[in-house]
Design a protein around this motif. Structure first.
Motif, PDB file in Angstrom:
ATOM      1  N   THR A 117     107.429  13.320   1.551  1.00  0.00           N
ATOM      2  CA  THR A 117     106.701  13.650   1.475  1.00  0.00           C
ATOM      3  C   THR A 117     106.241  15.037   1.498  1.00  0.00           C
ATOM      4  O   THR A 117     105.270  15.659   0.791  1.00  0.00           O
ATOM      5  CB  THR A 117     105.276  12.421   2.540  1.00  0.00           C
ATOM      6  OG1 THR A 117     105.280  12.618   3.932  1.00  0.00           O
ATOM      7  CG2 THR A 117     105.686  11.450   1.667  1.00  0.00           C
ATOM      8  N   TYR A 135      99.326  16.545  -1.003  1.00  0.00           N
ATOM      9  CA  TYR A 135     100.028  14.579  -1.661  1.00  0.00           C
ATOM     10  C   TYR A 135      99.031  14.141  -0.371  1.00  0.00           C
ATOM     11  O   TYR A 135      98.629  14.355   0.299  1.00  0.00           O
ATOM     12  CB  TYR A 135     101.407  15.150  -1.411  1.00  0.00           C
ATOM     13  CG  TYR A 135     101.838  13.870  -0.694  1.00  0.00           C
ATOM     14  CD1 TYR A 135     102.343  13.102  -1.331  1.00  0.00           C
ATOM     15  CD2 TYR A 135     101.624  13.184   0.563  1.00  0.00           C
ATOM     16  CE1 TYR A 135     102.576  11.581  -1.642  1.00  0.00           C
ATOM     17  CE2 TYR A 135     102.363  11.872   0.563  1.00  0.00           C
ATOM     18  CZ  TYR A 135     102.293  10.884  -0.100  1.00  0.00           C
ATOM     19  OH  TYR A 135     103.490   9.686  -0.352  1.00  0.00           O
ATOM     20  N   ALA A 136      98.062  12.724  -1.331  1.00  0.00           N
ATOM     21  CA  ALA A 136      97.960  11.952  -0.337  1.00  0.00           C
ATOM     22  C   ALA A 136      96.455  12.388  -0.872  1.00  0.00           C
ATOM     23  O   ALA A 136      95.297  11.516  -0.136  1.00  0.00           O
ATOM     24  CB  ALA A 136      98.558  11.374   0.724  1.00  0.00           C
ATOM     25  N   PHE A 140      99.939  11.045  -5.645  1.00  0.00           N
ATOM     26  CA  PHE A 140     100.863  10.065  -5.672  1.00  0.00           C
ATOM     27  C   PHE A 140     101.981  10.196  -5.993  1.00  0.00           C
ATOM     28  O   PHE A 140     101.675  10.239  -7.381  1.00  0.00           O
ATOM     29  CB  PHE A 140     100.317   8.236  -4.697  1.00  0.00           C
ATOM     30  CG  PHE A 140      99.616   7.720  -5.885  1.00  0.00           C
ATOM     31  CD1 PHE A 140     100.630   7.521  -6.930  1.00  0.00           C
ATOM     32  CD2 PHE A 140      98.574   7.722  -6.250  1.00  0.00           C
ATOM     33  CE1 PHE A 140     100.826   6.333  -8.134  1.00  0.00           C
ATOM     34  CE2 PHE A 140      97.917   6.821  -7.277  1.00  0.00           C
ATOM     35  CZ  PHE A 140      98.747   6.401  -7.999  1.00  0.00           C
ATOM     36  N   ALA A 219      98.671   6.356  -2.129  1.00  0.00           N
ATOM     37  CA  ALA A 219     100.068   6.847  -1.353  1.00  0.00           C
ATOM     38  C   ALA A 219     101.067   6.328  -0.098  1.00  0.00           C
ATOM     39  O   ALA A 219     101.704   5.887   0.054  1.00  0.00           O
ATOM     40  CB  ALA A 219      99.217   8.501  -1.117  1.00  0.00           C
ATOM     41  N   THR A 223     104.798   4.661   0.139  1.00  0.00           N
ATOM     42  CA  THR A 223     105.364   5.780   1.749  1.00  0.00           C
ATOM     43  C   THR A 223     105.698   4.454   1.987  1.00  0.00           C
ATOM     44  O   THR A 223     107.111   4.409   1.909  1.00  0.00           O
ATOM     45  CB  THR A 223     104.570   6.889   1.682  1.00  0.00           C
ATOM     46  OG1 THR A 223     103.865   7.790   1.172  1.00  0.00           O
ATOM     47  CG2 THR A 223     105.551   7.269   3.131  1.00  0.00           C
ATOM     48  N   GLU A 322     100.717   5.894   6.114  1.00  0.00           N
ATOM     49  CA  GLU A 322      99.983   6.572   6.254  1.00  0.00           C
ATOM     50  C   GLU A 322      98.711   6.365   7.408  1.00  0.00           C
ATOM     51  O   GLU A 322      98.439   4.851   6.640  1.00  0.00           O
ATOM     52  CB  GLU A 322      98.838   6.629   4.978  1.00  0.00           C
ATOM     53  CG  GLU A 322      99.585   7.977   3.964  1.00  0.00           C
ATOM     54  CD  GLU A 322      99.844   9.895   4.438  1.00  0.00           C
ATOM     55  OE1 GLU A 322      99.310   9.570   4.737  1.00  0.00           O
ATOM     56  OE2 GLU A 322     101.123   9.371   4.880  1.00  0.00           O
TER      57      GLU A 322
END
Length: 528
Positions: A117, A135-136, A140, A219, A223, A322
């Motif tokens: 990531t 990102y996030a 995503f 995301a 992940t 996350e």
């Protein structure tokens, strides 16, 4: 099954009581009548089912879903701890090891491919005026075998229309589709359709009704889950971010979306002039040999003992991802699927409490890698430790501890004789307090989404017991404190009684007329 020495002790006690009675005087009360019925007459499955308790279910779930196990990712130290716990529980229940080399564990080769990531990137616009997304926050990624792609942006309408009639040639483009407020397996189908049309990648524009922070939630789930690599990379963005991307090409996303919402579709695709999208999604690779845990209750009938009922559940989850708003980053997976796994343990203990095993053998299969694409069950179906052709049925349990307390959903009940059987058992045992409900959303094709699918692919009749989705699905909030342990225990009792019925009946379950052909046709079009 009770050890032989316990039955010997019981008969010695009966003999002793009778001897004492015969030595008494005639004025003594009459001797109790001792009815030495044959063992078969004393087999009462309902008594064994009653040994399954809410407290025991919650104890199993609480350990498997504890922070100590770190979300049981495949692979992870927590997954190994869970496997050791399951093996010991099966050993304590008197089951034979049925893994590799006389052990309870069966290992399978896996190369974990996870998104890096910190090095992922999405950018759009002209070369000298590119906008990079975060990102996030802005996007995503569902990663693919290709780790870096670039293509001109083209809008192709709602995801449903794209799946119904994908354009014939999208060579070299990043094709954008919009979603309804709720979207699931359609995303994987759209990725495959984009790849089939030659697209470089897919841009998934989340519905305008969804708040931007949904991007970060997805995301985290992607992940942690480590989805199987897709044929082309897919990027998800909020509606607002997508509108800015379209605006860079002098296109109005609202107008384009509205044109599809009217009665007449004005176009099949719309190039977004001058907007090029770059996607970088590098991968980290880690080789490992995760565990399945396999145990056998051998049947008593000389012939039927060589046939098998398989009880399955996955004991992996998605690990650490996350953090949520509370800072919790451990995705404990209490319902998904510590609940189903715990049913296997309690059913095994219930069988142990009976004076004899059922006629058929029962295989208890706890698999890992479900969250990575049904990998552990796929390995077992390809490398079975009992003859695959001798397996007569599969009962799969996934997420059985939440939602309406009086309902269990039997996915796939319309395909085989297992459906009417589970309905009959629930109706005959009102103490279970369970109504067997049909698939609440056939469009999700849940019968083709859990570990039983690997047995279905072998033409083995299967039924999937679940209590369905909820807001804590694949979130850190899927904790043991949210489990309805009483309901989970009642589903475990239903599972035990269903397993007993199948294992006692000399007639094996069978597909309904035409059902297997229908299943094969659906599988031919499935993205899994």
């Amino acid at each position: 099954m009770l050890p032989a020495h316990r039955w010997t002790s019981r008969y010695l006690l009966i003999v002793a009581v009778m001897a004492v009675g015969s030595a008494c005087s005639s004025s003594a009360p009459p001797e109790p009548v001792v009815d030495l019925m044959p063992m078969e007459a004393r087999v009462v499955p309902e008594v064994a089912a009653a040994t399954i308790t809410a407290a025991d279910m919650l104890a199993h779930i609480s350990y498997l879903a504890s922070d100590e196990l770190g979300g049981r990712d495949t692979p992870s130290p927590g997954l190994e701890l869970a496997a050791a716990y399951l093996a010991e529980a099966f050993r304590t229940a008197g089951l034979e090891p049925a893994g590799d080399e006389g052990d309870y564990v069966q290992r399978w080769a896996y190369e974990k491919k996870s998104l890096l990531t910190s090095e992922s990137m999405v950018a759009y616009g002209e070369t000298d005026e590119r906008v990079e997304l975060e990102y996030a926050s802005d996007f995503f990624i569902i990663p693919a075998h290709a780790t870096a792609v670039r293509g001109s942006l083209t809008y192709a309408g709602p995801i449903g229309a794209f799946l119904d009639s994908p354009p014939g040639d999208l060579a070299g483009r990043v094709v954008a589709v919009t979603t309804p407020p709720s979207v699931g397996m359609e995303m994987l189908g759209a990725i495959r359709a984009a790849a089939d049309a030659g697209a470089a990648g897919l841009l998934i524009i989340l519905n305008r009704a969804l708040p931007p922070d949904v991007v970060g939630m997805v995301a985290g789930q992607v992940t942690a889950a480590g989805l199987p690599l897709q044929p082309v990379p897919a990027v998800g963005v909020s509606y607002g971010v997508a509108a800015e991307m379209f605006s860079a090409g002098a296109a109005d996303l609202d107008r384009l979306v509205s044109s599809w919402e009217g009665e007449t579709v004005e176009f099949s695709t719309a190039p977004i002039g001058g907007v090029e999208v770059s996607i970088v999604a590098p991968l980290d690779r880690e080789a490992s040999t995760p565990p399945n845990v396999v145990a056998l209750l051998r049947g008593r009938d000389p012939k039927l003992a060589h046939t098998y009922v398989v009880l399955s559940a996955h004991f992996d989850h998605v690990g650490i991802g996350e953090p949520d708003a509370a800072g919790d980053s451990i995705y404990n997976g209490a319902d998904d699927d510590a609940s189903g796994t715990s049913v296997l343990l309690e059913v095994a203990e219930a069988f142990q409490s009976m004076p004899q095993p059922p006629s058929r053998s029962v295989l208890f299969l706890a698999v890992s890698g479900e969250e990575k694409g049904l990998l552990g069950s796929g390995h077992y179906a390809s490398h079975p430790t009992v003859p695959i052709e001798a397996i007569v049925a599969n009962i799969n349990l996934d997420m059985v501890g939440r939602n309406a307390p009086d309902t269990v959903i039997a996915i796939g009940q319309e395909y085989s004789t297992l459906g009417p059987l589970v309905e009959r058992i629930a109706a005959e045992h009102l103490d279970l307090g369970l109504t067997v409900a049909p698939d609440p959303d056939p469009t999700e094709q849940a019968f083709f989404r859990s570990d039983h699918l690997m047995f279905v692919k072998q033409d083995i009749p299967a039924i999937f017991l679940t209590t369905w989705d909820h807001d804590d699905y694949h979130m850190p909030s899927d904790e043991a404190s949210e489990i309805d342990a009483d309901k989970a225990a009642r589903i475990a009792r239903l599972t035990f009684l269903l397993t007993w019925e199948i294992a006692e009946d000399p007639r094996a379950p069978d597909w309904n007329e035409g059902a297997l052909d229908e299943v094969r046709e659906i599988l031919a079009d499935s993205p899994i």
